[in-house]
Design a protein around this motif. Structure first.
Motif, PDB file in Angstrom:
ATOM      1  N   PHE A 329       9.806  19.518  14.397  1.00  0.00           N
ATOM      2  CA  PHE A 329       9.535  20.250  15.630  1.00  0.00           C
ATOM      3  C   PHE A 329       9.191  21.711  15.340  1.00  0.00           C
ATOM      4  CE2 PHE A 329      11.174  22.905  19.163  1.00  0.00           C
ATOM      5  CZ  PHE A 329      10.294  22.477  20.150  1.00  0.00           C
ATOM      6  N   ILE A 330       9.661  22.231  14.218  1.00  0.00           N
ATOM      7  CA  ILE A 330       9.424  23.642  13.890  1.00  0.00           C
ATOM      8  C   ILE A 330       7.934  23.962  13.796  1.00  0.00           C
ATOM      9  CG2 ILE A 330       9.805  25.465  12.174  1.00  0.00           C
ATOM     10  CD1 ILE A 330      12.536  24.118  11.596  1.00  0.00           C
ATOM     11  N   PRO A 331       7.144  23.218  12.972  1.00  0.00           N
ATOM     12  CA  PRO A 331       5.700  23.488  12.984  1.00  0.00           C
ATOM     13  C   PRO A 331       5.051  23.163  14.326  1.00  0.00           C
ATOM     14  CG  PRO A 331       6.194  21.543  11.639  1.00  0.00           C
ATOM     15  CD  PRO A 331       7.492  22.212  11.953  1.00  0.00           C
ATOM     16  N   MET A 332       5.587  22.171  15.021  1.00  0.00           N
ATOM     17  CA  MET A 332       5.059  21.838  16.343  1.00  0.00           C
ATOM     18  C   MET A 332       5.274  23.004  17.305  1.00  0.00           C
ATOM     19  SD  MET A 332       6.097  18.661  18.885  1.00  0.00           S
ATOM     20  CE  MET A 332       6.339  17.549  17.530  1.00  0.00           C
ATOM     21  N   TYR A 333       6.464  23.608  17.207  1.00  0.00           N
ATOM     22  CA  TYR A 333       6.798  24.756  18.045  1.00  0.00           C
ATOM     23  C   TYR A 333       5.807  25.892  17.823  1.00  0.00           C
ATOM     24  CZ  TYR A 333       9.255  28.956  19.614  1.00  0.00           C
ATOM     25  OH  TYR A 333       9.575  30.146  20.227  1.00  0.00           O
ATOM     26  N   ASN A 334       5.397  26.082  16.586  1.00  0.00           N
ATOM     27  CA  ASN A 334       4.505  27.190  16.235  1.00  0.00           C
ATOM     28  C   ASN A 334       3.044  26.940  16.577  1.00  0.00           C
ATOM     29  OD1 ASN A 334       6.468  28.967  15.150  1.00  0.00           O
ATOM     30  ND2 ASN A 334       6.528  27.768  13.262  1.00  0.00           N
ATOM     31  N   LEU A 335       2.680  25.690  16.845  1.00  0.00           N
ATOM     32  CA  LEU A 335       1.257  25.378  17.017  1.00  0.00           C
ATOM     33  C   LEU A 335       0.913  24.672  18.328  1.00  0.00           C
ATOM     34  CD1 LEU A 335       0.465  24.114  13.400  1.00  0.00           C
ATOM     35  CD2 LEU A 335      -0.312  26.250  14.416  1.00  0.00           C
ATOM     36  N   ALA A 336       1.765  23.780  18.780  1.00  0.00           N
ATOM     37  CA  ALA A 336       1.362  22.854  19.843  1.00  0.00           C
ATOM     38  C   ALA A 336       1.532  23.393  21.257  1.00  0.00           C
ATOM     39  CB  ALA A 336       2.153  21.544  19.706  1.00  0.00           C
ATOM     40  N   PHE A 337       2.187  24.532  21.405  1.00  0.00           N
ATOM     41  CA  PHE A 337       2.505  25.015  22.740  1.00  0.00           C
ATOM     42  C   PHE A 337       1.906  26.398  22.990  1.00  0.00           C
ATOM     43  CE2 PHE A 337       5.940  22.352  21.118  1.00  0.00           C
ATOM     44  CZ  PHE A 337       5.955  21.345  22.072  1.00  0.00           C
ATOM     45  N   PRO A 338       1.608  26.713  24.247  1.00  0.00           N
ATOM     46  CA  PRO A 338       1.063  28.044  24.572  1.00  0.00           C
ATOM     47  C   PRO A 338       2.159  29.107  24.612  1.00  0.00           C
ATOM     48  CG  PRO A 338       1.218  26.712  26.558  1.00  0.00           C
ATOM     49  CD  PRO A 338       1.628  25.817  25.417  1.00  0.00           C
ATOM     50  N   ASN A 339       2.894  29.203  23.502  1.00  0.00           N
ATOM     51  CA  ASN A 339       3.969  30.189  23.406  1.00  0.00           C
ATOM     52  C   ASN A 339       3.585  31.367  22.513  1.00  0.00           C
ATOM     53  OD1 ASN A 339       3.993  28.800  21.029  1.00  0.00           O
ATOM     54  ND2 ASN A 339       6.119  28.137  21.122  1.00  0.00           N
ATOM     55  N   LYS A 340       2.343  31.353  22.004  1.00  0.00           N
ATOM     56  CA  LYS A 340       1.790  32.467  21.240  1.00  0.00           C
ATOM     57  C   LYS A 340       0.678  33.100  22.062  1.00  0.00           C
ATOM     58  CE  LYS A 340       3.901  31.639  17.173  1.00  0.00           C
ATOM     59  NZ  LYS A 340       4.748  30.548  17.607  1.00  0.00           N
TER      60      LYS A 340
END
Length: 508
Positions: A329-340
């Motif tokens: 989930f860590i790489p998913m957190y960094n890439l898959a969501f509009p949180n950046k």
């Protein structure tokens, strides 16, 4: 309160919290969300874009104040219900506490977080797929006839939410035929339940009939403009990414359905997933259409693994299976969501390009993932349209005409001037108010290098000018232009009526 209940409540709270934490406030709502929210003001048994259930929840959101909190609450709520159904399925399959923990972890830390972030029919679609499979498992387990009728209601609700659930039956039917459970098809109560289901979806079928089956036109248009760019190998690759942290659990479920004796009567689920994926591949469906398949297999896999990891050195693997979805989930957190921020993504394109996230439905690579770009520029467009509208001498006699449903829906959602923007695109073609004799036109036009709007429309008005555009370079609607035409020389309403007729004739 039992230990299991406390743990389940903990997962529910975590699921809700993640849905809100994974969305940066820099982003607006997404294009489709505005259309769905506008359907609350035009309740019907069907729409050109989707069946009616979404509009029912949109109306509820409207009654609750129409805030972003409630817009995001309902897809998150459907995700929580999916988690609960998987939990209950594990209990029906006699899974222990470890099975429940593993299944819940796999569901929470998956791409369902992305699906459950947007107010679209997809979150409820996944829930309905999972709930229907749960009903099938309940019937096979108990043989109680009530599950036929519950299944009919679940399917009908799913159908009235998104026609995609038809693929579930298409895949399940031959699987049942080839299994020992084909005896289900001889049950008289099954056909009574089918009649119930048909009666429940009948209003929508009649709406489709009375409107010349717009779903057929919609599917043709989708096939020509979007599905033509779908790569079948890409479809299969994306299936692996949806539940990447749970792949071992899902593959374990497939093994268990073939060789684990307690699952002998559920063996047809193995064939069902194969048939369903084959049908999706044949029709070159978008990858996420199939995401509703997997939660129920996570339930099977979790129960199987809880049994084989009970004793000896294998007990130490229990923690490993829990940690895998958490770590991935860590790489998913960094890439898959509009949180950046959009600027961060534009500055680090290589990370996103490797995963194909910059490839849009047009088959080309862009600066941002399509969903992210579709969540930018809308407030700016609405604010500028409001400002222009307020300065006109006869604002109440001004038609705000947009190129697409995203523009119209965004203006209607954010407006402070009670604008009712329309478009010839999607459902808005049915929502024109021609009781007003329009004198002015605010035209929202997608940017084109050689835009002819000014030249084509200005002869019909005394005054014409360009008053603004979307300036956010990361927005999909970047450079969308606002034209203002005042004091019409012709009858605008007659012109609009003609164009509506032409659009509807084209759609037949």
């Amino acid at each position: 309160m039992t230990k299991k209940t406390i743990i389940l409540i903990g997962f529910i709270i975590l699921k809700f919290a993640l849905q809100y934490l994974l969305l940066s406030p820099e982003y607006d709502l997404q294009r489709d969300e505005y259309l769905h929210l506008d359907q609350a003001h035009h309740l019907a048994w069907g729409y050109l874009s989707v069946p009616p259930v979404t509009s029912w929840f949109s109306y509820l959101i409207f009654l609750l104040g129409n805030s972003v909190f409630w817009v995001k609450f309902f897809p998150a709520f459907f995700g929580v219900l999916t988690l609960i159904v998987v939990w209950k399925t594990i209990e029906v399959l006699k899974g222990n506490l470890y099975a429940l923990l593993l299944g819940a972890t796999c569901i929470v830390f998956s791409s369902l977080l992305r699906i459950n972030m947007l107010y679209q029919p997809n979150s409820l679609d996944v829930l309905c797929w999972t709930a229907f499979y749960y009903v099938v498992i309940q019937y096979v387990t108990t043989e109680e006839k009530k599950w036929f009728y519950i299944g009919a209601v679940v399917f009908a609700f799913g159908f009235l939410n998104k026609y995609n659930i038809l693929f579930l039956l298409i895949g399940l039917f031959p699987a049942l035929l080839l299994s020992e459970q084909r005896k289900i098809l001889t049950e008289k109560k099954l056909y009574s339940a089918l009649i119930l289901g048909l009666l429940l979806i009948l209003p929508n079928l009649l709406w489709q009939y009375n409107n010349h089956f717009p779903i057929v036109h919609h599917m043709k248009e989708l096939a020509e403009t979007q599905l033509v760019n779908v790569d079948r190998l890409g479809f299969l690759k994306e299936q692996l990414l949806f539940f990447i942290g749970s792949l071992l659990v899902i593959f374990s479920s497939l093994y268990s359905l073939l060789f684990f004796n307690p699952f002998k009567k559920y063996k047809f689920f193995f064939a069902s997933i194969i048939f369903t994926l084959a049908v999706f591949l044949y029709f070159k469906a978008k990858a996420y259409y199939a995401i509703g398949l997997y939660p129920i297999y996570i339930a099977f896999g979790s129960v199987f693994l809880s049994e084989i990891l009970k004793t000896g050195w294998k007990r130490y693997l229990q923690l490993v299976f829990i940690l895998i979805p958490l770590l991935l989930f860590i790489p998913m957190y960094n890439l898959a969501f509009p949180n950046k921020s959009p600027e961060y993504i534009v500055g680090h394109p290589e990370k996103y390009k490797k995963l194909g996230m910059l490839r849009w439905e047009d088959g080309k690579d862009h600066k941002l993932p399509q969903d992210f770009a579709d969540m930018l520029g809308w407030k700016e467009l609405a604010r500028k349209t409001d400002s222009i509208y307020a300065k006109l001498q006869n604002p109440q006699k001004t038609l705000v005409l947009c190129d697409n449903y995203g523009q119209a829906g965004a203006i209607n959602y954010y407006t402070k001037k009670r604008i009712k923007a329309v478009s010839f695109n999607a459902d808005y073609v049915n929502w024109f108010n021609l009781d007003v004799q329009y004198k002015n036109l605010i035209r929202i036009k997608e940017f084109e290098e050689n835009n002819n709007e000014f030249k084509e429309t200005s002869p019909y008005f005394e005054n014409s000018k360009i008053t603004g555009e979307i300036t956010n370079p990361n927005a999909r609607e970047y450079k969308t232009t606002i034209f203002v035409f005042t004091n019409a020389k012709i009858n605008i309403n007659k012109r609009i009526e003609q164009e509506i007729k032409e659009e509807k004739n084209y759609s037949k």
